[in-house]
Design an enzyme around this catalytic site. Structure first.
Site, PDB file in Angstrom:
ATOM      1  N   SER A 124     -16.787  20.314 -13.953  1.00 19.32           N
ATOM      2  CA  SER A 124     -16.301  20.853 -12.692  1.00 19.32           C
ATOM      3  C   SER A 124     -17.458  21.128 -11.741  1.00 19.32           C
ATOM      4  O   SER A 124     -18.544  21.489 -12.158  1.00 19.32           O
ATOM      5  CB  SER A 124     -15.537  22.148 -12.945  1.00 19.32           C
ATOM      6  OG  SER A 124     -15.152  22.701 -11.720  1.00 19.32           O
ATOM      7  N   LYS A 178     -10.032  22.298 -18.540  1.00 21.28           N
ATOM      8  CA  LYS A 178     -10.391  21.775 -17.203  1.00 21.28           C
ATOM      9  C   LYS A 178      -9.131  21.539 -16.359  1.00 21.28           C
ATOM     10  O   LYS A 178      -9.111  21.818 -15.159  1.00 21.28           O
ATOM     11  CB  LYS A 178     -11.196  20.476 -17.348  1.00 21.28           C
ATOM     12  CG  LYS A 178     -11.450  19.723 -16.048  1.00 21.28           C
ATOM     13  CD  LYS A 178     -12.267  20.553 -15.080  1.00 21.28           C
ATOM     14  CE  LYS A 178     -12.782  19.845 -13.847  1.00 21.28           C
ATOM     15  NZ  LYS A 178     -11.961  18.928 -13.159  1.00 21.28           N
ATOM     16  N   HIS A 181      -7.935  24.824 -15.161  1.00 13.46           N
ATOM     17  CA  HIS A 181      -8.878  25.227 -14.120  1.00 13.46           C
ATOM     18  C   HIS A 181      -8.442  24.627 -12.780  1.00 13.46           C
ATOM     19  O   HIS A 181      -8.380  25.320 -11.755  1.00 13.46           O
ATOM     20  CB  HIS A 181     -10.287  24.750 -14.494  1.00 13.46           C
ATOM     21  CG  HIS A 181     -11.256  24.734 -13.359  1.00 13.46           C
ATOM     22  ND1 HIS A 181     -11.256  23.740 -12.397  1.00 13.46           N
ATOM     23  CD2 HIS A 181     -12.252  25.576 -13.009  1.00 13.46           C
ATOM     24  CE1 HIS A 181     -12.210  23.987 -11.521  1.00 13.46           C
ATOM     25  NE2 HIS A 181     -12.833  25.089 -11.869  1.00 13.46           N
ATOM     26  N   ASN A 182      -8.121  23.356 -12.780  1.00 13.12           N
ATOM     27  CA  ASN A 182      -7.704  22.711 -11.539  1.00 13.12           C
ATOM     28  C   ASN A 182      -6.378  23.267 -11.024  1.00 13.12           C
ATOM     29  O   ASN A 182      -6.194  23.424  -9.819  1.00 13.12           O
ATOM     30  CB  ASN A 182      -7.579  21.193 -11.744  1.00 13.12           C
ATOM     31  CG  ASN A 182      -8.941  20.522 -11.789  1.00 13.12           C
ATOM     32  OD1 ASN A 182      -9.932  21.152 -12.150  1.00 13.12           O
ATOM     33  ND2 ASN A 182      -9.007  19.248 -11.447  1.00 13.12           N
ATOM     34  N   GLU A 185      -7.053  26.387  -9.373  1.00 14.91           N
ATOM     35  CA  GLU A 185      -7.698  26.057  -8.086  1.00 14.91           C
ATOM     36  C   GLU A 185      -6.627  25.744  -7.018  1.00 14.91           C
ATOM     37  O   GLU A 185      -6.724  26.209  -5.883  1.00 14.91           O
ATOM     38  CB  GLU A 185      -8.604  24.849  -8.318  1.00 14.91           C
ATOM     39  CG  GLU A 185      -9.404  24.400  -7.133  1.00 14.91           C
ATOM     40  CD  GLU A 185     -10.254  23.164  -7.506  1.00 14.91           C
ATOM     41  OE1 GLU A 185     -10.936  23.206  -8.553  1.00 14.91           O
ATOM     42  OE2 GLU A 185     -10.221  22.177  -6.761  1.00 14.91           O
TER      43      GLU A 185
END
Ligand code: ATR
Length: 467
Positions: A124, A178, A181-182, A185
């Site tokens: 990231s 990940k 995480h996105n 976001e």
């Protein structure tokens, strides 16, 4: 070590690796011209250029470590197939692309048969992160981590003196984290966008003035990369028209699909990540101009402007609502990671995950320290937002949060992520939910049975409609 795939992310990661003391990096790209270009442009990196998988493998010292940075999907499989033929047992293949975690699980299983280690790793931080220090989320075996750990620690971002990398868990755990995480976001960005919209229409302030508001927020508990860049984006003036750039940009948000993956996965795990889902759907809604244009005349309040009697007080309420909704979004995201870990048998330290997001990545923020603290104090915390620090913040935000959602409904300014976060919060707090009625309906039409509050067992009622 080596890097395969020399588009921007791969080139930058290779340069990052090469810049560390003692590292010599072999590079390979399917189109050799790209390899030559990178090597010529960066003589300081001392790259070893290779033009076949065989020479690439020969250039590496054992155990060989190769990081693949190609387009996620078929290209990743193609490169793995090639590397497996030239690598030997004990070597390590790392996929640093944005792969779907289920693909990573499948690949890890297949590659393991050959005795080669396969590691799916979330990277990231975009281009700049890859070059100067990304947040790294490697999965894979414990054995591979012994070799990879020191390499990855040396190239990762550093936050408060600590490298932003940890061994997330086996096989697909890194890409799973990940992915979430996105998703977080997406939610964070949508919440910020809603806050901006409410302030703009509520106070009539210009984007430049609202930039000042965000810059101010960035000095408090909301301090984060996304708040910081929001101020920069709002301050930007379009060189061609002299108008605020934000007013010139077409209001249709793009997406590369990781938000959708997060939501799809959450649906199959049964985890209510409503904030992330609303954020993902809000992007979809924005991107349907044909539906938006035929809907413009639908009844509802006229777009009110400058309705806030006390603009400063309103801005503070929006700030509190944003913070509360953000806590909900992160809590939901961590809930998904917990559920994923249980489903796929990964041992994931949630506090560590929050820690390695503090640097390098898009959602880096002060706030992540509070999440680490919460899981340090209670590793099995069932709902993140019930940690004492967050309860305090949610208590402070209560009135403002509800007022902002009310104002959104009354004025017709859409705030889907704000309102769904509040609904989720109230759903969690509720002593009784109307789910009881749903169970009744299910039993009525499908004899799905229900449980009772006063005795064990499974029950079915002979409804008057029963034949
Ligand atoms: P960009 O990021 O420039 O848009 P991309 O199409 O996403 O490029 O591809 C990123 C990397 O994946 C490139 O290094 C690309 O190699 P080429 O430069 O030869 O196109 C690599 N790539 C894509 N498909 C591949 C495949 N089937 N085998 C090997 N590498 C592949």
């Amino acid at each position: 070590m080596g890097v395969v795939g020399l588009a921007v992310m791969g080139s930058n990661l290779a340069r990052n690796l090469a810049s560390r003391e003692g590292n010599t990096v072999a590079v390979y790209n399917r189109t050799t011209a790209k390899t030559d270009e990178l090597v010529a442009e960066h003589p300081e990196a001392g790259f070893v250029a290779t033009d076949s998988y065989v020479t690439f493998a020969q250039a590496l010292t054992r155990p060989r470590t190769a990081i693949i940075m190609v387009k996620a999907g078929r290209a990743t499989d193609a490169v793995i197939d090639e590397l497996v033929h030239v690598f030997e047992p004990g070597d390590i293949i790392v996929d640093g692309g944005n792969s779907l975690f289920t693909d990573t699980i499948r690949r890890e299983k297949a590659v393991r048969e050959t005795g080669i280690n396969f590691v799916g790793m979330g990277v990231s931080g975009g281009e700049e992160g890859a070059l100067l220090g990304p947040s790294l989320m490697p999965g894979g075996s414990d054995e591979s981590w012994v070799t990879l750990g020191p390499i990855l620690r040396s190239i990762a971002a550093v936050a408060e003196g600590e490298p932003c990398v940890t061994h997330i868990g086996h096989d697909g755990a890194g890409h799973f984290v990940k992915m979430v995480h996105n998703g977080i976001e997406y939610a964070d960005m949508q919440l910020i966008a809603e806050a901006y919209d409410l302030i703009r229409r509520g106070t009539g302030k210009t984007p430049a003035e609202i930039a000042d508001v965000f810059a101010e927020w960035n000095r408090g508990e909301l301090e984060s990369y996304l708040i910081e860049i929001t101020a920069e984006v709002l301050r930007q003036v379009d060189a061609e028209t002299g108008r605020p750039l934000v007013d010139v940009i077409l209001d249709q948000a793009g997406a590369k699909g990781t938000g959708a993956w997060t939501v799809q996965t959450a649906l199959s795990l049964g985890v209510p990540v409503s904030g992330i889902a609303e954020a993902t759907f809000a992007r979809s809604l924005s991107s349907h101009p044909e539906q938006r244009s035929v809907s413009r005349e639908l009844p509802g309040p006229d777009a009110a402007t400058a309705f806030a009697d006390d603009p400063d007080a309103f801005i503070e309420e929006v700030r509190l609502a944003l913070y509360a909704s953000k806590i909900v979004a992160y809590s939901q995201g961590f809930d998904e990671i917990r559920a994923g870990a249980a489903e796929y048998d990964w041992s994931i330290d949630l506090g560590e995950v929050a820690k390695i997001w503090r640097g390098g990545c898009i959602i880096r923020a002060q706030f992540l320290n509070r999440i680490t603290d919460a899981y340090r104090a209670e590793p099995d915390l069932p709902v993140l937002l019930t940690a004492p620090y967050f309860v305090d913040a949610l208590t402070r935000a209560q009135e403002a949060w509800r007022r902002v959602v009310t104002i959104s409904a009354q004025t017709g300014i859409p705030a889907p992520a704000f309102s769904s976060s509040l609904a989720y919060y109230d759903g969690l707090r509720a002593e009784r939910l109307p789910a009881a009625l749903i169970q009744g309906q299910r039993d009525f039409f499908g004899a799905h049975t229900y449980k009772r509050i006063d005795k064990d067992g499974t029950f079915h009622t002979l409804w008057s409609g029963d034949r």
